[in-house]
Design a protein around this motif. Structure first.
Motif, PDB file in Angstrom:
ATOM      1  N   VAL A 159      21.966  -4.121  -6.042  1.00  0.00           N
ATOM      2  CA  VAL A 159      21.125  -2.932  -6.194  1.00  0.00           C
ATOM      3  C   VAL A 159      20.564  -2.846  -7.619  1.00  0.00           C
ATOM      4  O   VAL A 159      19.399  -2.491  -7.813  1.00  0.00           O
ATOM      5  CB  VAL A 159      21.915  -1.655  -5.809  1.00  0.00           C
ATOM      6  N   LEU A 160      21.377  -3.193  -8.607  1.00  0.00           N
ATOM      7  CA  LEU A 160      20.868  -3.201  -9.983  1.00  0.00           C
ATOM      8  C   LEU A 160      19.754  -4.236 -10.154  1.00  0.00           C
ATOM      9  O   LEU A 160      18.758  -3.981 -10.834  1.00  0.00           O
ATOM     10  CB  LEU A 160      22.003  -3.481 -10.963  1.00  0.00           C
ATOM     11  N   VAL A 203      19.558   6.877 -12.018  1.00  0.00           N
ATOM     12  CA  VAL A 203      19.756   6.231 -10.717  1.00  0.00           C
ATOM     13  C   VAL A 203      20.633   4.970 -10.851  1.00  0.00           C
ATOM     14  O   VAL A 203      21.627   4.838 -10.128  1.00  0.00           O
ATOM     15  CB  VAL A 203      18.401   5.928 -10.039  1.00  0.00           C
ATOM     16  N   PRO A 204      20.323   4.024 -11.770  1.00  0.00           N
ATOM     17  CA  PRO A 204      21.230   2.879 -11.903  1.00  0.00           C
ATOM     18  C   PRO A 204      22.610   3.286 -12.423  1.00  0.00           C
ATOM     19  O   PRO A 204      23.624   2.684 -12.040  1.00  0.00           O
ATOM     20  CB  PRO A 204      20.538   1.954 -12.906  1.00  0.00           C
ATOM     21  N   PHE A 205      22.656   4.304 -13.272  1.00  0.00           N
ATOM     22  CA  PHE A 205      23.947   4.783 -13.770  1.00  0.00           C
ATOM     23  C   PHE A 205      24.806   5.295 -12.622  1.00  0.00           C
ATOM     24  O   PHE A 205      25.971   4.923 -12.489  1.00  0.00           O
ATOM     25  CB  PHE A 205      23.739   5.875 -14.816  1.00  0.00           C
ATOM     26  N   PHE A 206      24.233   6.128 -11.774  1.00  0.00           N
ATOM     27  CA  PHE A 206      24.976   6.680 -10.644  1.00  0.00           C
ATOM     28  C   PHE A 206      25.352   5.590  -9.648  1.00  0.00           C
ATOM     29  O   PHE A 206      26.473   5.570  -9.127  1.00  0.00           O
ATOM     30  CB  PHE A 206      24.136   7.774  -9.966  1.00  0.00           C
ATOM     31  N   THR A 207      24.431   4.663  -9.408  1.00  0.00           N
ATOM     32  CA  THR A 207      24.714   3.554  -8.493  1.00  0.00           C
ATOM     33  C   THR A 207      25.862   2.694  -9.014  1.00  0.00           C
ATOM     34  O   THR A 207      26.763   2.308  -8.264  1.00  0.00           O
ATOM     35  CB  THR A 207      23.452   2.693  -8.318  1.00  0.00           C
ATOM     36  N   THR A 208      25.841   2.403 -10.306  1.00  0.00           N
ATOM     37  CA  THR A 208      26.908   1.608 -10.912  1.00  0.00           C
ATOM     38  C   THR A 208      28.230   2.349 -10.837  1.00  0.00           C
ATOM     39  O   THR A 208      29.269   1.755 -10.533  1.00  0.00           O
ATOM     40  CB  THR A 208      26.564   1.297 -12.379  1.00  0.00           C
ATOM     41  N   VAL A 267      29.240   4.584  -8.663  1.00  0.00           N
ATOM     42  CA  VAL A 267      29.752   4.638  -7.290  1.00  0.00           C
ATOM     43  C   VAL A 267      30.223   3.264  -6.818  1.00  0.00           C
ATOM     44  O   VAL A 267      31.346   3.125  -6.317  1.00  0.00           O
ATOM     45  CB  VAL A 267      28.678   5.213  -6.337  1.00  0.00           C
ATOM     46  N   THR A 268      29.410   2.237  -6.995  1.00  0.00           N
ATOM     47  CA  THR A 268      29.773   0.933  -6.440  1.00  0.00           C
ATOM     48  C   THR A 268      30.916   0.276  -7.213  1.00  0.00           C
ATOM     49  O   THR A 268      31.824  -0.290  -6.614  1.00  0.00           O
ATOM     50  CB  THR A 268      28.560  -0.012  -6.402  1.00  0.00           C
ATOM     51  N   PHE A 269      30.892   0.338  -8.532  1.00  0.00           N
ATOM     52  CA  PHE A 269      31.971  -0.279  -9.295  1.00  0.00           C
ATOM     53  C   PHE A 269      33.250   0.543  -9.183  1.00  0.00           C
ATOM     54  O   PHE A 269      34.345  -0.010  -9.217  1.00  0.00           O
ATOM     55  CB  PHE A 269      31.580  -0.470 -10.749  1.00  0.00           C
ATOM     56  N   GLY A 270      33.134   1.858  -9.033  1.00  0.00           N
ATOM     57  CA  GLY A 270      34.316   2.690  -8.795  1.00  0.00           C
ATOM     58  C   GLY A 270      34.940   2.379  -7.446  1.00  0.00           C
ATOM     59  O   GLY A 270      36.163   2.287  -7.313  1.00  0.00           O
ATOM     60  N   ALA A 271      34.100   2.191  -6.431  1.00  0.00           N
ATOM     61  CA  ALA A 271      34.617   1.809  -5.114  1.00  0.00           C
ATOM     62  C   ALA A 271      35.256   0.430  -5.172  1.00  0.00           C
ATOM     63  O   ALA A 271      36.252   0.165  -4.483  1.00  0.00           O
ATOM     64  CB  ALA A 271      33.488   1.832  -4.091  1.00  0.00           C
TER      65      ALA A 271
END
Length: 169
Positions: free
Chosen positions: A99-100, A118-123, A125-129
């Motif tokens: 996604v990044l 948007v990339p901050f939030f995506t990162t 969520v995905t890296f936290g998961a």
């Protein structure tokens, strides 16, 4: 910048590799090198005093469980657990990187000027998961070597969660 780099004086690496103790130092922080220069070493002097149960805190009639008494994990269960961990960590991690990269392509081709959040939030969520995937991968594995896992392992995770927090009687 050059002034900052040159202002710090450090000994050459060859000096550090030739450092030999001549005698046992009196002060635990002091070391004497081969050319009689004093060098200080900062070491932590902590003891595990607070991490071991005292004899007074033991409950009467209940012996301390020995970690060596725990049965080993069978090889089949270990391999299933490692497979689940790889999938539950790798999937969100790969999705986050993809996604990044997609956001980068969209911004380079002037299709969408991606806001920074948007990339901050995506990162996040995905890296936290992905970080939570280690726990989920190990909890969602069936610990019985004769039984097979379900696809997502939700039932196994529920059983193992209860088993993990159950107190030994």
């Amino acid at each position: 910048m050059r002034a900052l780099l040159c202002s710090h004086h450090s000994p050459p690496l060859s000096f550090l590799s030739r450092t030999i103790l001549k005698s046992k130092p009196q002060d635990p922080k002091t070391l004497i090198s081969s050319n009689n220069r004093i060098r200080y070493e900062s070491r932590l002097h902590a003891s595990p005093k607070g991490f071991q149960p005292s004899k007074n805190s033991e409950k009467p009639g209940k012996s301390n469980p020995d970690p060596e008494d725990d049965p080993p994990i069978p090889q089949e269960v270990f391999e299933r657990m490692m497979g689940r961990i790889v999938v539950s960590v790798g999937t969100p991690l790969g999705l986050g990187v993809a996604v990044l990269k997609l956001f980068d392509i969209l911004k380079d081709k002037n299709v969408w000027d991606v806001p920074l959040w948007v990339p901050f939030f995506t990162t996040l969520v995905t890296f936290g998961a992905s970080a939570l995937g280690i726990a989920y991968g190990s909890l969602s594995t069936n610990l019985d070597p004769t039984k097979t896992n379900s696809l997502f392992g939700l039932e196994e995770a529920k059983e193992n969660w209860v088993e993990m927090w159950k107190e030994d009687q």
